[in-house]
Write a protein that holds these residues in place. Structure first.
Motif, PDB file in Angstrom:
ATOM      1  N   TYR A  28       0.786  -1.321   0.064  1.00 48.53           N
ATOM      2  CA  TYR A  28       0.031  -0.071  -0.200  1.00 48.53           C
ATOM      3  C   TYR A  28       1.033   1.081  -0.021  1.00 48.53           C
ATOM      4  O   TYR A  28       0.512   2.215  -0.799  1.00 48.53           O
ATOM      5  CB  TYR A  28      -0.799   0.033   1.341  1.00 48.53           C
ATOM      6  N   ALA A  29       1.893   1.171   0.836  1.00 42.23           N
ATOM      7  CA  ALA A  29       2.790   2.434   0.974  1.00 42.23           C
ATOM      8  C   ALA A  29       3.596   2.670  -0.571  1.00 42.23           C
ATOM      9  O   ALA A  29       3.915   3.662  -0.981  1.00 42.23           O
ATOM     10  CB  ALA A  29       3.895   2.306   1.961  1.00 42.23           C
ATOM     11  N   VAL A  30       4.015   1.612  -1.099  1.00 43.09           N
ATOM     12  CA  VAL A  30       4.739   1.808  -2.383  1.00 43.09           C
ATOM     13  C   VAL A  30       3.762   2.109  -3.437  1.00 43.09           C
ATOM     14  O   VAL A  30       4.016   3.038  -4.284  1.00 43.09           O
ATOM     15  CB  VAL A  30       5.558   0.407  -2.765  1.00 43.09           C
ATOM     16  N   GLY A  31       2.625   1.789  -3.432  1.00 42.86           N
ATOM     17  CA  GLY A  31       1.536   2.072  -4.449  1.00 42.86           C
ATOM     18  C   GLY A  31       1.196   3.617  -4.105  1.00 42.86           C
ATOM     19  O   GLY A  31       0.668   4.110  -5.219  1.00 42.86           O
ATOM     20  N   SER A  32       0.814   3.859  -2.967  1.00 37.97           N
ATOM     21  CA  SER A  32       0.521   5.179  -2.650  1.00 37.97           C
ATOM     22  C   SER A  32       1.624   6.146  -3.114  1.00 37.97           C
ATOM     23  O   SER A  32       1.478   7.181  -3.763  1.00 37.97           O
ATOM     24  CB  SER A  32      -0.036   5.372  -1.393  1.00 37.97           C
ATOM     25  N   TYR A  33       2.758   5.783  -2.893  1.00 33.24           N
ATOM     26  CA  TYR A  33       3.987   6.622  -3.322  1.00 33.24           C
ATOM     27  C   TYR A  33       3.824   6.902  -4.651  1.00 33.24           C
ATOM     28  O   TYR A  33       4.127   8.043  -5.353  1.00 33.24           O
ATOM     29  CB  TYR A  33       5.322   6.153  -2.716  1.00 33.24           C
ATOM     30  N   ASN A  34       3.883   5.845  -5.436  1.00 35.52           N
ATOM     31  CA  ASN A  34       3.985   5.846  -6.882  1.00 35.52           C
ATOM     32  C   ASN A  34       2.876   6.655  -7.415  1.00 35.52           C
ATOM     33  O   ASN A  34       2.923   7.419  -8.445  1.00 35.52           O
ATOM     34  CB  ASN A  34       3.972   4.180  -7.619  1.00 35.52           C
ATOM     35  N   LEU A  35       1.519   6.339  -6.964  1.00 34.57           N
ATOM     36  CA  LEU A  35       0.398   7.078  -7.323  1.00 34.57           C
ATOM     37  C   LEU A  35       0.643   8.670  -7.295  1.00 34.57           C
ATOM     38  O   LEU A  35       0.473   9.550  -8.168  1.00 34.57           O
ATOM     39  CB  LEU A  35      -0.830   6.579  -6.738  1.00 34.57           C
ATOM     40  N   ASN A  36       1.266   9.102  -6.079  1.00 37.58           N
ATOM     41  CA  ASN A  36       1.404  10.505  -5.810  1.00 37.58           C
ATOM     42  C   ASN A  36       2.474  11.105  -6.557  1.00 37.58           C
ATOM     43  O   ASN A  36       2.532  12.327  -6.991  1.00 37.58           O
ATOM     44  CB  ASN A  36       1.330  10.622  -4.569  1.00 37.58           C
ATOM     45  N   LYS A  37       3.527  10.344  -6.720  1.00 31.83           N
ATOM     46  CA  LYS A  37       4.689  10.658  -7.489  1.00 31.83           C
ATOM     47  C   LYS A  37       4.054  11.118  -8.994  1.00 31.83           C
ATOM     48  O   LYS A  37       4.282  12.188  -9.735  1.00 31.83           O
ATOM     49  CB  LYS A  37       5.700   9.814  -7.634  1.00 31.83           C
ATOM     50  N   GLU A  38       3.336   9.949  -9.684  1.00 30.58           N
ATOM     51  CA  GLU A  38       2.830  10.355 -10.895  1.00 30.58           C
ATOM     52  C   GLU A  38       1.910  11.455 -10.984  1.00 30.58           C
ATOM     53  O   GLU A  38       1.873  12.203 -11.867  1.00 30.58           O
ATOM     54  CB  GLU A  38       2.172   8.906 -11.320  1.00 30.58           C
ATOM     55  N   LYS A  39       1.135  11.557 -10.059  1.00 35.63           N
ATOM     56  CA  LYS A  39       0.263  12.881 -10.014  1.00 35.63           C
ATOM     57  C   LYS A  39       1.031  14.029  -9.905  1.00 35.63           C
ATOM     58  O   LYS A  39       0.561  15.203 -10.791  1.00 35.63           O
ATOM     59  CB  LYS A  39      -0.794  12.821  -8.569  1.00 35.63           C
ATOM     60  N   PHE A  40       2.033  14.194  -9.350  1.00 35.06           N
ATOM     61  CA  PHE A  40       2.952  15.309  -9.031  1.00 35.06           C
ATOM     62  C   PHE A  40       3.758  15.599 -10.535  1.00 35.06           C
ATOM     63  O   PHE A  40       3.742  16.808 -10.952  1.00 35.06           O
ATOM     64  CB  PHE A  40       4.014  15.175  -8.219  1.00 35.06           C
ATOM     65  N   GLU A  41       3.951  14.468 -11.184  1.00 35.13           N
ATOM     66  CA  GLU A  41       4.483  14.541 -12.345  1.00 35.13           C
ATOM     67  C   GLU A  41       3.938  15.312 -13.421  1.00 35.13           C
ATOM     68  O   GLU A  41       4.312  16.077 -14.298  1.00 35.13           O
ATOM     69  CB  GLU A  41       5.296  13.258 -12.801  1.00 35.13           C
TER      70      GLU A  41
END
Length: 150
Positions: A77-90
């Motif tokens: 969950y933490a890795v998935g949330s990190y990746n999702l938020n990173k993509e949103k920021f990008e």
């Protein structure tokens, strides 16, 4: 002499590899205490995330921005949330921007300073921090993240 040097380099490399593996994530109480000491108002909003993969969610507010702290049910969950938020920021990148990214062991961090905002998603183990704040608060936020270990 070469054998001794090679041996010392091997020991150092082994120490670095094993030492980077286990950065300790904060608990909810540790986050709350540290943020309160830094002058933030901390609110527990965990009940809004029941059944959504989070064990605890705290928001620390100060000076018109907030730092969100999540403890997830597991590392996935933490890795998935990190990746999702990173993509949103990008997706919000502008022409004038500075971004950083690093991952090592159980730690990942992405920052983006763009369009007068400062965005951070930082993960340690099963926890992550999310920030979307005014760019003028960059130095203040970085000092707090350093103190938190994120």
């Amino acid at each position: 002499m070469k054998k001794i040097l090679l041996f010392l380099m091997s020991i150092t490399l082994l120490f670095v590899i094993t030492g980077c593996k286990g950065k300790k994530a904060l608990t909810a109480d540790e986050f709350k205490n540290k943020m309160t000491q830094e002058g933030y108002q901390v609110q527990d909003i965990s009940e809004k995330y029941v059944g959504k993969g989070a064990k605890a969610v705290l928001i620390a507010k100060k000076d018109g921005y907030q730092i969100e702290f999540f403890i997830t049910e597991n590392k996935d969950y933490a890795v998935g949330s990190y990746n999702l938020n990173k993509e949103k920021f990008e997706k919000t990148k502008g022409n004038a921007m500075v971004e950083t990214q690093k991952s090592m062991g159980n730690v990942s961090k992405y920052t983006l300073k763009s369009n007068s905002t400062y965005k951070v998603v930082s993960r340690v183990g099963e926890t992550f921090i999310y920030i979307n704040a005014p760019g003028a608060k960059t130095d203040e936020i970085n000092e707090v993240l350093k103190k938190l270990g994120y």
